[in-house]
Design an enzyme around this catalytic site. Sequence first.
Site, PDB file in Angstrom:
ATOM      1  N   SER A   1       0.835  -1.183   0.000  1.00  0.00           N
ATOM      2  CA  SER A   1       0.000   0.000   0.000  1.00  0.00           C
ATOM      3  C   SER A   1       0.884   1.253   0.000  1.00  0.00           C
ATOM      4  O   SER A   1       1.771   1.384  -0.833  1.00  0.00           O
ATOM      5  CB  SER A   1      -0.949  -0.058   1.200  1.00  0.00           C
TER       6      SER A   1
ATOM      7  N   HIS B   1      -2.029  -0.887  -4.562  1.00  0.00           N
ATOM      8  CA  HIS B   1      -3.481  -0.944  -4.766  1.00  0.00           C
ATOM      9  C   HIS B   1      -4.038   0.469  -4.695  1.00  0.00           C
ATOM     10  O   HIS B   1      -3.307   1.419  -4.420  1.00  0.00           O
ATOM     11  CB  HIS B   1      -4.173  -1.888  -3.770  1.00  0.00           C
TER      12      HIS B   1
END
Length: 196
Positions: free
Chosen positions: A101, A126
């Site tokens: 992330s 993501h």
Amino acid sequence: MPVGVPKVFYALPDEEEADWIDLYHCLYQERLIVICGDLNDEAVNQIVSVLIYLSTRDDSKEFFIYINSPGGSVTSGIAIYDAMRFNNTPVNTIAVGISASMASFILAGGDIGKRLAFPHSRIMIHQPEGGSEGQSSEIVHEAQEVVRIRRQVARIYAQRTGQPLDTIARDMDRDQFMSAREAKTYGIVDLVAAEK
């Protein structure tokens, strides 16, 4: 049972005699920063403060940022990225374990040629997550802000990796895990450490 922060015997640069100081203070003096755990406000404020303080003392000595984090708040990740990019101090980023992330965003934010992954580390990108509740107008406004941040993050990933923006946008649609070698091919890191 928690053990606390270990102490190490260390001589500060201006001191003649060594003394016992906490490990993190010793690492900071050597320009070594460890990002582990969630990127929450407290951790990020400490990291940004250390980057700013040490770069104002001597902007010629490189930083080494070791990352083992599942990520966290998108605004926190952007704050660290900005602190890294908008000073004159060279920044090395090293993936150890997981850089997922916003932690992968920070990893990609190191100076080009100075981004490294340990051979068994995992990297994941993501899309930013957001959630809101309240009146429908507030929810719409929050959704627009999440879309704006997603575009900003995608543009920076494209800039730092050399990947086309549409590839980044497509890959961010879901959790995209990569090995160290895949992250090198993708452009998030420049080097994969060799085992002894």
